[in-house]
Design an enzyme around this catalytic site. Sequence first.
Site, short mmCIF file in Angstrom:
data_model
loop_
_atom_site.label_atom_id
_atom_site.label_comp_id
_atom_site.label_asym_id
_atom_site.label_seq_id
_atom_site.Cartn_x
_atom_site.Cartn_y
_atom_site.Cartn_z
N ARG A 123 99.08 0.32 43.54
CA ARG A 123 97.71 0.04 44.00
C ARG A 123 96.89 -0.25 42.76
O ARG A 123 96.76 0.61 41.88
CB ARG A 123 97.14 1.25 44.75
CG ARG A 123 95.63 1.17 44.93
CD ARG A 123 95.12 2.18 45.91
NE ARG A 123 95.51 1.82 47.25
CZ ARG A 123 95.13 2.47 48.35
NH1 ARG A 123 94.32 3.50 48.26
NH2 ARG A 123 95.54 2.07 49.53
N HIS B 66 95.96 -6.27 51.25
CA HIS B 66 96.46 -4.94 51.61
C HIS B 66 97.58 -5.14 52.65
O HIS B 66 97.45 -4.75 53.81
CB HIS B 66 95.31 -4.08 52.16
CG HIS B 66 95.59 -2.62 52.21
ND1 HIS B 66 96.77 -2.06 51.73
CD2 HIS B 66 94.85 -1.58 52.69
CE1 HIS B 66 96.73 -0.75 51.92
NE2 HIS B 66 95.59 -0.44 52.49
N GLN C 3 99.08 -2.29 54.99
CA GLN C 3 98.20 -1.89 56.08
C GLN C 3 98.31 -2.85 57.26
O GLN C 3 98.30 -2.44 58.42
CB GLN C 3 96.74 -1.84 55.58
CG GLN C 3 95.76 -1.43 56.65
CD GLN C 3 95.89 0.03 57.05
OE1 GLN C 3 95.85 0.90 56.20
NE2 GLN C 3 96.03 0.30 58.34
N ASP D 131 86.25 -2.70 58.42
CA ASP D 131 86.61 -1.99 57.19
C ASP D 131 85.31 -1.63 56.49
O ASP D 131 84.24 -2.18 56.80
CB ASP D 131 87.49 -2.92 56.31
CG ASP D 131 87.98 -2.25 55.04
OD1 ASP D 131 88.00 -1.00 54.98
OD2 ASP D 131 88.37 -2.98 54.10
N CYS E 274 91.31 0.66 58.89
CA CYS E 274 92.33 1.16 57.97
C CYS E 274 92.00 2.53 57.41
O CYS E 274 92.87 3.20 56.87
CB CYS E 274 92.55 0.15 56.85
SG CYS E 274 91.08 -0.15 55.85
N ARG F 155 101.60 3.51 59.02
CA ARG F 155 101.82 3.18 57.60
C ARG F 155 103.18 3.70 57.17
O ARG F 155 103.93 3.03 56.47
CB ARG F 155 100.73 3.83 56.72
CG ARG F 155 99.32 3.30 56.90
CD ARG F 155 99.15 1.91 56.33
NE ARG F 155 99.47 1.84 54.91
CZ ARG F 155 98.65 2.19 53.92
NH1 ARG F 155 97.44 2.62 54.18
NH2 ARG F 155 99.02 2.09 52.65
N1 NVA Z 1 88.75 -2.64 51.61
C1 NVA Z 1 89.03 -1.25 51.33
C2 NVA Z 1 90.30 -0.81 51.96
C3 NVA Z 1 90.60 0.66 51.83
C4 NVA Z 1 91.95 1.07 52.35
C5 NVA Z 1 89.07 -1.04 49.83
O1 NVA Z 1 89.64 -1.87 49.13
O2 NVA Z 1 88.54 -0.04 49.36
#
Ligand code: NVA
Length: 317
Positions: free
Chosen positions: A102, A129, A132, A225, A268, A296
């Site tokens: 990540r 992502h 997800q 989101d 998510c 997930r």
């Molecule tokens: N768009 C959000 C997703 C979190 C799982 C972020 O990048 O923080």
Amino acid sequence: MTLRHFLRDDDLTHEEQTLILERATHLKSAPFENRALAGPEVVAVLFDKPTLRTQLSFSAAIAHLGGYPMVVDGNLAQVGVRETIADVARVLGRQAVAVVWRTYGQDRIEEMAEYAQVPVINALTDDFHPCQILADLQTIQENRGALPGQTLAYVGDGANNMAHSYLLGGTLAGMHVRIGTPQSHQPKPEILARAQELAAQHGGSVLVTDDPMEAVTGADAVATDTWVSMGQETEKAQRQGEASPFARFQVTSALMSHAAADALFLHCLPAYRGFEVSAEVIDGPQSVVFEESENRLHAQKAVLSWLVEQHRAEDRP
Ligand code: NVA
């Protein structure tokens, strides 16, 4: 055959995505059947941004597959600061059978993949992502049946990783993907163009609109989101304040009433009630957010075991 990675949703073909979703469904009912990481083999799991679900679900996934998750806090490793990404990749690739990361820029994970010599999985970047989205597709499939032809509406920040991954992953699955977002936060043009290409290939379509109602009308699933993604903390006041460009895009019961009567609500997580979604919707009967978070685990087990198996098959003479 080249070494395969999962850096963005369209790193899989339509057929591979279908197969991985089938594997995810199977592993949900037979959690310890696949032992691709027996040994235990090590998977390096690195986090440059905060995490809860991703650390949990990858750790559980790797353990279920018989492996060992070496979880690394990015603050300690300082990949790209203390040493180059290429050097880190070459160190990891000699002891781990896969790397999960990540991080921020997509260019960082691409560089990791270039040098690691083992499969690399994107556990969220600024642009995508994809893990997800696999979990979300699994959730939609379980609750509403086959994906091709279904309509998925995402409402909120159209320029973030979730919007981009819905565009690619949804159209790859043959879905109609609609993005409801203000003019100021449009998806990246090259990602939108790629989604249009995938939609044409797989029978779906793409619509980007600044009218949230147009986005959700008749949709089978409505997703949103956070308005403040990780890395955007300095913009919080502007993104969540009174004059937020997203204010019109909050998913409320009134907005949901324009979707199909039994439409699913997806998020998510983490969620911010009163901003991108009302408490009534996320805590209501149409919400499947905790199924998504559980999926997930299953979806990541499927993609990780599949990539490791592909790599082994390729290594054989
Ligand atoms: N768009 C959000 C997703 C979190 C799982 C972020 O990048 O923080």
